[in-house]
Design an enzyme around this catalytic site. Structure first.
Site, mmCIF file in Angstrom:
data_model
loop_
_atom_site.group_PDB
_atom_site.id
_atom_site.type_symbol
_atom_site.label_atom_id
_atom_site.label_comp_id
_atom_site.label_asym_id
_atom_site.label_seq_id
_atom_site.Cartn_x
_atom_site.Cartn_y
_atom_site.Cartn_z
ATOM 1 N N LYS A 51 -8.828 9.730 5.138
ATOM 2 C CA LYS A 51 -8.128 8.788 4.266
ATOM 3 C C LYS A 51 -6.919 8.188 4.980
ATOM 4 O O LYS A 51 -6.328 8.794 5.862
ATOM 5 C CB LYS A 51 -7.681 9.505 2.982
ATOM 6 C CG LYS A 51 -8.836 10.063 2.148
ATOM 7 C CD LYS A 51 -9.706 8.947 1.603
ATOM 8 C CE LYS A 51 -10.750 9.433 0.624
ATOM 9 N NZ LYS A 51 -11.866 10.146 1.220
ATOM 10 N N ASP A 52 -6.551 6.984 4.553
ATOM 11 C CA ASP A 52 -5.427 6.270 5.157
ATOM 12 C C ASP A 52 -4.108 6.990 4.912
ATOM 13 O O ASP A 52 -3.983 7.810 4.001
ATOM 14 C CB ASP A 52 -5.318 4.864 4.563
ATOM 15 C CG ASP A 52 -6.490 3.984 4.946
ATOM 16 O OD1 ASP A 52 -7.249 4.378 5.849
ATOM 17 O OD2 ASP A 52 -6.634 2.911 4.344
ATOM 18 N N LYS A 53 -3.116 6.604 5.687
ATOM 19 C CA LYS A 53 -1.775 7.164 5.537
ATOM 20 C C LYS A 53 -1.081 6.616 4.291
ATOM 21 O O LYS A 53 -0.499 7.368 3.508
ATOM 22 C CB LYS A 53 -0.937 6.855 6.779
ATOM 23 C CG LYS A 53 0.477 7.419 6.724
ATOM 24 C CD LYS A 53 1.157 7.350 8.078
ATOM 25 C CE LYS A 53 2.488 8.091 8.034
ATOM 26 N NZ LYS A 53 3.023 8.339 9.387
ATOM 27 N N LYS A 62 0.844 -1.200 0.000
ATOM 28 C CA LYS A 62 0.000 0.000 0.000
ATOM 29 C C LYS A 62 0.878 1.248 0.000
ATOM 30 O O LYS A 62 0.935 2.008 0.954
ATOM 31 C CB LYS A 62 -0.909 -0.029 1.226
ATOM 32 C CG LYS A 62 -2.231 0.668 1.032
ATOM 33 C CD LYS A 62 -3.113 0.456 2.243
ATOM 34 C CE LYS A 62 -4.408 1.220 2.125
ATOM 35 N NZ LYS A 62 -5.187 1.172 3.359
ATOM 36 N N LYS A 72 -1.965 14.043 -1.315
ATOM 37 C CA LYS A 72 -1.074 13.720 -0.197
ATOM 38 C C LYS A 72 -0.494 12.330 -0.404
ATOM 39 O O LYS A 72 -1.166 11.426 -0.897
ATOM 40 C CB LYS A 72 -1.802 13.812 1.134
ATOM 41 C CG LYS A 72 -2.930 12.804 1.338
ATOM 42 C CD LYS A 72 -3.568 12.944 2.703
ATOM 43 C CE LYS A 72 -4.611 11.856 2.947
ATOM 44 N NZ LYS A 72 -4.063 10.497 3.002
#
Length: 372
Positions: free
Chosen positions: A84-86, A27, A55
């Site tokens: 949102k995820d990192k 990911k 980002k």
């Protein structure tokens, strides 16, 4: 089900039946890309700036902190449609008061870019989006596994997918719901946001368990005889016959809560034959319970019996949660894929309605738990 005795992480059932597919997934910002799709067009006037940002390997909150330090805007004055995820590269929209616009003129950051700026009348709020488009690159995919991936994707595109909450909802060790359960039972916690987050993890865990029970029912309805269904679920011969008659994978139940898909009000399934036609047309979908006092209640029948089986330990705490409903069955939209045999890369793109997790879809396709 006794939540206190649970020592292992619950693994929801898959709807597809193929064996695990070998592929490498990381990911990172090259192999996992998320693009937010706004709920409405921005008006071009008003007191709020809408920032279209990209980002990389930052959470939404980390991006807000960077922008806050640059502009002087307090974090609470920013708006966003979804967290949102990192990991990965995310294109999303944020809002902030227009009077701080000048502070952004020289903004520069290696992991955060402002792509476009719009103006609008209102601040962005959670849920102000249609959904998200996802790009996923799988690596080390052999031609035989590429064929399996194609078949799995075609099956999901045809039948839809179980709309589980993803592992991100449950924390690093997958057990945030236990903390939420303890809070409901009286454990004190001063941090209100964390308290709400942990309780929502508890609601999400029960939702997943109920949905998994419904996926199991759907498999059983396909594979078992009427007599066996009667014995397992303590239902009438007519009900068993009705289950066997349904051609689509996910079986609807009379008395359960349905909703107009993808946005719409809840209602009870009273005329099963009529609702099945609308379900097949993807106009409606079944809605699972996020337990709480204001959640739309299920009618009498098998759906309620299964619900009570899963939620029995939580019923006494129902008044402490607001509650709502969530679609149990979702659909891939705008699906496409391509396979590069030379690089052994398999790329997938699709759109999901808001609230659905791409990682859940990927786990269903690969038949692997990404959390492990």
């Amino acid at each position: 089900m006794n939540l206190e005795e649970e020592n292992t992480i619950f693994k929801p059932l898959y709807s597809l039946k193929h064996s695990p597919i070998n592929a490498y997934f990381s990911k990172n910002s090259d192999d996992f890309v998320v693009r937010e799709r706004p709920l409405y067009e921005f008006s071009g006037k008003g007191e709020h700036l809408i920032l279209h940002i990209n980002k990389k390997d930052l959470t939404t909150n980390e991006a807000l902190k960077i922008l806050s330090e640059t502009s002087g805007v307090k974090i609470r004055d920013f708006g966003y449609a979804g967290l949102k995820d990192k990991q990965g590269s995310t294109f999303q929209y944020l809002s902030m008061p227009k009077k701080f616009e000048s502070f952004l003129s020289n903004f520069s950051h290696p992991k955060l870019k402002i792509l476009e700026i719009f103006t609008h009348e209102n601040k962005l709020r959670i849920g102000h989006l249609k959904g998200n488009t996802f790009f996923i690159r799988l690596k080390k995919v052999l031609p035989s596994d590429a064929l399996k991936l194609e078949q799995a994707l075609m099956n999901l595109d045809k039948q839809g997918f179980a709309n589980y909450f993803g592992y991100q909802r449950f924390g690093k060790f997958g057990d945030n719901y236990k903390e939420g359960f303890e809070i409901l039972r009286g454990k004190k916690m001063k941090n209100v946001k964390m308290k709400e987050f942990l309780i929502s993890a508890f609601q999400s865990e029960l939702f997943n368990r109920y949905l998994s029970k419904r996926v199991e029912l759907s498999h059983f309805a396909n594979d078992f005889s009427e007599k066996e269904l009667i014995q397992i679920y303590k239902i009438s011969k007519e009900e068993a016959k009705e289950l066997k008659k349904q051609e689509q994978f996910f079986k609807l139940l009379k008395g359960e809560v349905l909703g107009h898909y993808p946005f719409g009000k809840c209602f009870l399934c009273e005329d099963l034959s009529a609702e099945l036609e609308r379900f097949k047309a993807r106009d409606i979908s079944a809605m699972g319970l996020l337990i709480g006092a204001k959640a739309y209640e299920t009618g009498e029948g098998l759906a309620l019996n299964l619900e009570n089986e899963i939620f029995k330990d939580a019923l006494e705490f129902k008044a402490k949660m607001q509650g709502s409903r969530r679609f149990m069955w979702g659909y891939l939209e705008e699906l496409k894929w391509r396979y590069d045999e030379e690089k052994a890369h398999f790329c997938i793109e699709f759109f999901l309605q808001k609230g659905s997790y791409a990682t859940v879809v990927l786990e269903e396709i690969l038949h692997k738990n990404l959390f492990e």
